[in-house]
Design an enzyme around this catalytic site. Structure first.
Site, short mmCIF file in Angstrom:
data_model
loop_
_atom_site.label_atom_id
_atom_site.label_comp_id
_atom_site.label_asym_id
_atom_site.label_seq_id
_atom_site.Cartn_x
_atom_site.Cartn_y
_atom_site.Cartn_z
N GLN A 1 -8.29 6.12 11.71
CA GLN A 1 -9.13 4.93 11.53
C GLN A 1 -8.38 3.75 12.11
O GLN A 1 -7.28 3.42 11.65
CB GLN A 1 -9.42 4.69 10.04
CG GLN A 1 -10.30 3.47 9.84
CD GLN A 1 -10.68 3.23 8.39
OE1 GLN A 1 -9.80 3.05 7.54
NE2 GLN A 1 -11.97 3.23 8.10
N TYR B 1 -13.23 -6.48 7.21
CA TYR B 1 -12.09 -6.62 8.12
C TYR B 1 -12.56 -7.33 9.40
O TYR B 1 -13.74 -7.69 9.51
CB TYR B 1 -11.47 -5.24 8.40
CG TYR B 1 -10.96 -4.60 7.13
CD1 TYR B 1 -9.81 -5.08 6.51
CD2 TYR B 1 -11.66 -3.58 6.50
CE1 TYR B 1 -9.36 -4.53 5.32
CE2 TYR B 1 -11.22 -3.03 5.31
CZ TYR B 1 -10.07 -3.52 4.72
OH TYR B 1 -9.62 -2.98 3.52
N ARG C 1 -13.70 10.06 -2.72
CA ARG C 1 -13.09 10.32 -4.03
C ARG C 1 -13.09 11.80 -4.42
O ARG C 1 -12.13 12.28 -5.04
CB ARG C 1 -13.80 9.48 -5.10
CG ARG C 1 -13.48 8.00 -4.96
CD ARG C 1 -14.44 7.13 -5.72
NE ARG C 1 -15.77 7.14 -5.12
CZ ARG C 1 -16.78 6.38 -5.52
NH1 ARG C 1 -16.61 5.57 -6.56
NH2 ARG C 1 -17.94 6.41 -4.92
C1 LIG Z 1 -8.59 5.07 -2.93
C2 LIG Z 1 -9.58 4.62 -1.91
C3 LIG Z 1 -9.13 3.94 -0.77
C4 LIG Z 1 -10.05 3.59 0.23
N1 LIG Z 1 -9.58 3.04 1.40
C5 LIG Z 1 -10.41 2.91 2.45
C6 LIG Z 1 -9.90 2.59 3.75
O1 LIG Z 1 -8.69 2.45 3.95
N2 LIG Z 1 -10.78 2.46 4.76
C7 LIG Z 1 -12.13 2.64 4.58
O2 LIG Z 1 -12.89 2.51 5.53
N3 LIG Z 1 -12.65 2.95 3.36
C8 LIG Z 1 -11.82 3.11 2.32
N4 LIG Z 1 -12.33 3.51 1.10
C9 LIG Z 1 -13.78 3.70 0.93
C10 LIG Z 1 -14.21 5.16 1.19
O3 LIG Z 1 -14.08 5.51 2.55
C11 LIG Z 1 -15.66 5.39 0.76
O4 LIG Z 1 -16.47 4.43 1.39
C12 LIG Z 1 -15.87 5.29 -0.74
O5 LIG Z 1 -14.86 5.97 -1.45
C13 LIG Z 1 -17.24 5.86 -1.14
O6 LIG Z 1 -17.33 7.23 -0.79
P1 LIG Z 1 -17.19 8.39 -1.94
O7 LIG Z 1 -18.31 8.16 -2.92
O8 LIG Z 1 -17.30 9.69 -1.21
O9 LIG Z 1 -15.87 8.19 -2.60
C14 LIG Z 1 -11.43 3.85 0.08
C15 LIG Z 1 -11.87 4.52 -1.08
C16 LIG Z 1 -10.95 4.92 -2.06
C17 LIG Z 1 -11.47 5.68 -3.26
#
Ligand SMILES: Cc1cc2nc3c(=O)[nH]c(=O)nc-3n(C[C@H](O)[C@H](O)[C@H](O)COP(=O)(O)O)c2cc1C
Length: 407
Positions: A101, A176, A350
């Site tokens: 990324q 960002y 997650r």
């Molecule tokens: C611990 C954590 C860190 C995250 N860091 C980023 C990141 O660095 N870049 C990004 O685009 N999204 C980041 N996200 C967002 C996730 O990519 C995603 O949009 C979000 O967890 C929802 O998806 P899920 O329901 O499958 O968890 C992060 C999510 C979590 C849980």
């Protein structure tokens, strides 16, 4: 079950063939102390690949030193190269593919090196995110700043290719730098880079073009963006549709459909509230207070599966290109729904932090609903010594996280 097996068929994105439709979404790992990928980061992504995901995304690789948001973030430079090679090699050895990324934080930054001056953004003036970092003012980017940063994105993508990555994901969402151009909440410019959505898209499109020209023959070039900002005065789904169409016209190979902004609408991104316990892990008192204010400002949101489906479906109807659904996929029936809705890929954050083996178990019929409770406590574990982990399991090794990948 038939639908589930369809999710295990190959997918072509640009020059890259994936063995199945499952993508590990970028989740900041907190596993690059001082900017160097650790052995813990290698173990984390190799584990995701071994668990069955076709593509794992290494979060948050800054394309330049002034583009870092956090001090423990990977910066795509030659010092990082040997460590990144270990990481990509370990994922390939497990039969997976790996995406970097690539990002620039703009004014969403907590780090400043001497001589870097004010953080850059679409517009200058008061930097409300700076209330957390002490960087109270931001500087409006000039056209030459934009040329330099577009070229940093292209060079970062070239370095990712040299390091063995199979894809790059340009981060255009969540507040960002590129999102600061797209969102009217941040972009107050009056020149050809501000005002109408067409103008606000101009710089992100230039970045995408530069990256496609640099590596598009060899790597999949993916864009992640917020299909709605989820905040008053920000982009709405109508804008999200137009952004998707513009990125398709520019030639992106796949879009990852996210939502929300870090500072203004974090629950739009995660589909569930952040518990008060999360503040306990944060040591910086200003950040702690900012989280408290954020929690006061946002209404409690109970989690529901596929919480971004109603919006994402509208993007699906508007473009033909490959789309990765993201947001609250937690069960086999959710996978079937997304296959029926014609999403090409499914990204998970997650659930795979909770259990990296979930995809493989889904394929063999040994898993149905994930044990992830969407409590969001993994988010604050980013700041723990071992890096991001699920609080329902064991914390990761602080020792492994101190050791650089290539040693
Ligand atoms: C611990 C954590 C860190 C995250 N860091 C980023 C990141 O660095 N870049 C990004 O685009 N999204 C980041 N996200 C967002 C996730 O990519 C995603 O949009 C979000 O967890 C929802 O998806 P899920 O329901 O499958 O968890 C992060 C999510 C979590 C849980």
């Amino acid at each position: 079950m038939q639908d589930i097996q369809q999710a295990f068929t190959p997918l072509q994105i640009g020059p890259l063939t994936l063995k199945n439709r499952f993508v590990k979404a970028a989740t900041n790992e907190g596993m690059s102390p001082d900017g160097v990928p650790s052995r813990q980061l290698v173990e984390f992504h190799a584990g995701i690949a071994a668990g069955g995901a076709a593509l794992t995304t290494v979060a948050y690789c800054a394309v330049s030193a002034d583009g870092c948001t956090l001090p423990n973030q990977i910066c795509l430079n030659r010092e990082a190269l040997p460590h990144l090679r270990v990481l990509t090699g370990a994922v390939h050895a497990e039969g997976g593919r790996v995406s970097a990324q690539i990002t620039h934080g703009g004014c969403f930054t907590f780090t400043r090196q001497p001589g870097q001056g004010r953080p850059l953004s679409a517009s200058g003036g008061f930097n409300k995110i700076g209330l957390m970092s002490g960087l109270f003012f931001k500087r409006e980017m000039s056209v030459s700043d934009m040329q330099r940063i577009a070229s940093d994105f292209a060079q970062g993508a070239c370095l990712a290719r040299e390091a063995g990555f199979d894809a790059v994901e340009i981060h255009m969402g969540h507040g960002y730098l590129l999102s600061q151009f797209l969102s009217p909440l941040y972009n107050k410019r009056r020149d050809e880079f501000g005002g109408s959505l067409e103008n606000r898209l101009r710089f992100p499109r230039q970045v995408l073009r530069a990256v496609l020209d640099a590596v598009g023959q060899d790597l999949a070039v993916i864009c992640k963006f917020s299909i709605t900002d989820g905040a008053k005065g920000g982009n709405r789904i109508e804008d999200g549709i137009a952004i998707a169409q513009a990125l398709e016209a520019e030639g992106a190979h796949m879009l990852v459909l996210s939502a929300g902004l870090n500072a203004e609408s974090i629950t739009t991104m995660f589909g569930s509230s952040f518990p008060a316990e999360n503040r306990a892990v944060i040591t910086n008192p200003i950040m702690k207070f900012a989280m408290y204010l954020q929690q006061l400002a946002e209404k409690p949101v109970p989690f529901s599966e596929l919480y971004l489906l109603a919006y994402s479906r509208q993007i699906r109807a508007a473009v033909k290109m490959p789309l990765a659904y993201l947001g609250g996929l937690t069960s086999a029936s959710g996978v079937s729904t997304l296959i029926h809705e014609d999403f090409d890929a499914m990204a998970l954050g997650r659930v795979l932090i909770h259990d990296p083996k979930w995809i493989g178990q889904l394929q063999t019929g040994d898993a149905d609903r994930s044990g992830c409770t969407a409590c969001n406590r993994c988010v604050t574990m980013m700041y723990s010594e071992g890096g991001t982990s699920c609080i329902l399991g064991n914390p990761r090794s602080a020792e492994l996280n101190r050791q650089p990948a290539a040693v």
